[in-house]
Design a protein around this motif. Structure first.
Motif, PDB file in Angstrom:
ATOM      1  N   VAL A 188     -41.055   0.105  -0.242  1.00  0.00           N
ATOM      2  CA  VAL A 188     -41.970   0.863   0.612  1.00  0.00           C
ATOM      3  C   VAL A 188     -42.833   1.796  -0.230  1.00  0.00           C
ATOM      4  CG1 VAL A 188     -42.058   2.750   2.294  1.00  0.00           C
ATOM      5  CG2 VAL A 188     -40.643   0.756   2.756  1.00  0.00           C
ATOM      6  N   LEU A 189     -42.217   2.513  -1.140  1.00  0.00           N
ATOM      7  CA  LEU A 189     -42.957   3.463  -1.973  1.00  0.00           C
ATOM      8  C   LEU A 189     -43.905   2.746  -2.929  1.00  0.00           C
ATOM      9  CD1 LEU A 189     -40.114   6.019  -2.778  1.00  0.00           C
ATOM     10  CD2 LEU A 189     -41.964   6.253  -1.107  1.00  0.00           C
ATOM     11  N   LEU A 190     -43.440   1.645  -3.511  1.00  0.00           N
ATOM     12  CA  LEU A 190     -44.298   0.890  -4.430  1.00  0.00           C
ATOM     13  C   LEU A 190     -45.490   0.287  -3.700  1.00  0.00           C
ATOM     14  CD1 LEU A 190     -41.534  -0.872  -6.557  1.00  0.00           C
ATOM     15  CD2 LEU A 190     -43.009   1.015  -7.280  1.00  0.00           C
ATOM     16  N   GLU A 191     -45.259  -0.272  -2.528  1.00  0.00           N
ATOM     17  CA  GLU A 191     -46.340  -0.883  -1.757  1.00  0.00           C
ATOM     18  C   GLU A 191     -47.340   0.164  -1.267  1.00  0.00           C
ATOM     19  OE1 GLU A 191     -44.492  -3.154   1.316  1.00  0.00           O
ATOM     20  OE2 GLU A 191     -43.455  -4.471  -0.098  1.00  0.00           O
ATOM     21  N   ALA A 192     -46.885   1.389  -1.101  1.00  0.00           N
ATOM     22  CA  ALA A 192     -47.773   2.474  -0.690  1.00  0.00           C
ATOM     23  C   ALA A 192     -48.599   3.004  -1.856  1.00  0.00           C
ATOM     24  CB  ALA A 192     -46.971   3.604  -0.063  1.00  0.00           C
ATOM     25  N   GLY A 193     -48.302   2.512  -3.070  1.00  0.00           N
ATOM     26  CA  GLY A 193     -49.100   2.885  -4.226  1.00  0.00           C
ATOM     27  C   GLY A 193     -48.483   3.918  -5.141  1.00  0.00           C
ATOM     28  N   PHE A 194     -47.225   4.289  -4.893  1.00  0.00           N
ATOM     29  CA  PHE A 194     -46.572   5.265  -5.764  1.00  0.00           C
ATOM     30  C   PHE A 194     -46.090   4.589  -7.049  1.00  0.00           C
ATOM     31  CE2 PHE A 194     -46.333   7.394  -1.672  1.00  0.00           C
ATOM     32  CZ  PHE A 194     -46.715   8.683  -2.025  1.00  0.00           C
ATOM     33  N   THR A 195     -46.117   5.320  -8.133  1.00  0.00           N
ATOM     34  CA  THR A 195     -45.663   4.817  -9.429  1.00  0.00           C
ATOM     35  C   THR A 195     -44.480   5.654  -9.916  1.00  0.00           C
ATOM     36  OG1 THR A 195     -47.178   6.269 -10.641  1.00  0.00           O
ATOM     37  CG2 THR A 195     -47.994   4.081 -10.014  1.00  0.00           C
ATOM     38  N   GLY A 196     -43.810   5.140 -10.944  1.00  0.00           N
ATOM     39  CA  GLY A 196     -42.684   5.872 -11.514  1.00  0.00           C
ATOM     40  C   GLY A 196     -41.582   6.146 -10.519  1.00  0.00           C
TER      41      GLY A 196
END
Length: 213
Positions: A188-196
């Protein structure tokens, strides 16, 4: 009463607030503006405010009653907190130096959770942290899922929660709360564009992550 019940239901409840403060403080300036999504009774916001005298907060929650409780708990810091009734789409546009969503995202199904995370990211300054913690345990194998629900229930009983309330909690987690697996939560976080994206907390059925805009 609310604080006592939360501490009974969530392992290391107050420690999560402290850990979130540390993660925010890594990137945020002394006068940072923080978005607190799902602000509940205001306890995490109070913890942040007590730790950093220069931070200001926008606290968002869909429950008017919980915002009223938050206002009571945050009276000593009222000049630094703005309350917003609603969901992420009702939050100010920012930019914010950090955002948190503690013990709330597990109430949202996958698509709505991803939308929420994406909307948070749009409101964050580049590199700003988003700290989340909520129910997250294996969902694929029914036996393993039941094992973790059983452990959660056993911990509630050991914490002294009334058996009738424990049974309600079991039913809610088993059928009413759209809990995701840790792998799905990370996605969910990766698909929302968050990194690290990094897992910083794990205790029985609760996990926490931090990701960066």
């Amino acid at each position: 009463m609310y604080a006592e019940r939360a501490a009974q239901m969530v392992p290391a409840y107050r420690d999560i607030h402290r850990l979130a403060t540390v993660l925010i403080d890594e990137r945020a300036e002394s006068d940072a503006r923080i978005l607190v999504l799902g602000a509940g009774g205001g306890l995490e916001t109070r913890s942040f405010a007590e730790a950093q005298a220069g931070w200001t907060f926008d606290a968002v929650d869909p429950s008017a009653a919980m915002l009223d409780l938050a206002a009571q708990n945050l009276r000593a810091h009222a000049s630094r907190v703005r309350m917003h009734h609603g969901y992420i789409d009702d939050a100010p546009s920012g930019p914010f130096a950090a955002a948190t969503s503690l013990l709330t995202l597990h109430f949202l199904p996958y698509d709505q959770r991803r939308h929420t995370a994406a909307q948070v990211r749009q409101r964050l300054a580049p590199g700003a942290p988003f700290v989340v913690a909520h129910l997250s345990f294996p969902q694929g194998d029914s036996d393993e899922r039941e094992l973790w629900i059983g452990r959660h229930v056993a911990n509630l009983i050991a914490s002294g929660i009334d058996p009738a309330d424990v049974n309600k909690a079991r039913s809610a987690i088993a059928t009413g709360v759209p809990v995701l697996s840790p792998e799905e939560d990370r996605a969910v976080l990766l698909e929302a564009g968050f990194t690290g994206v990094t897992e910083f907390f794990s205790a029985f059925t609760f996990r926490g992550w931090v990701g960066y805009a």
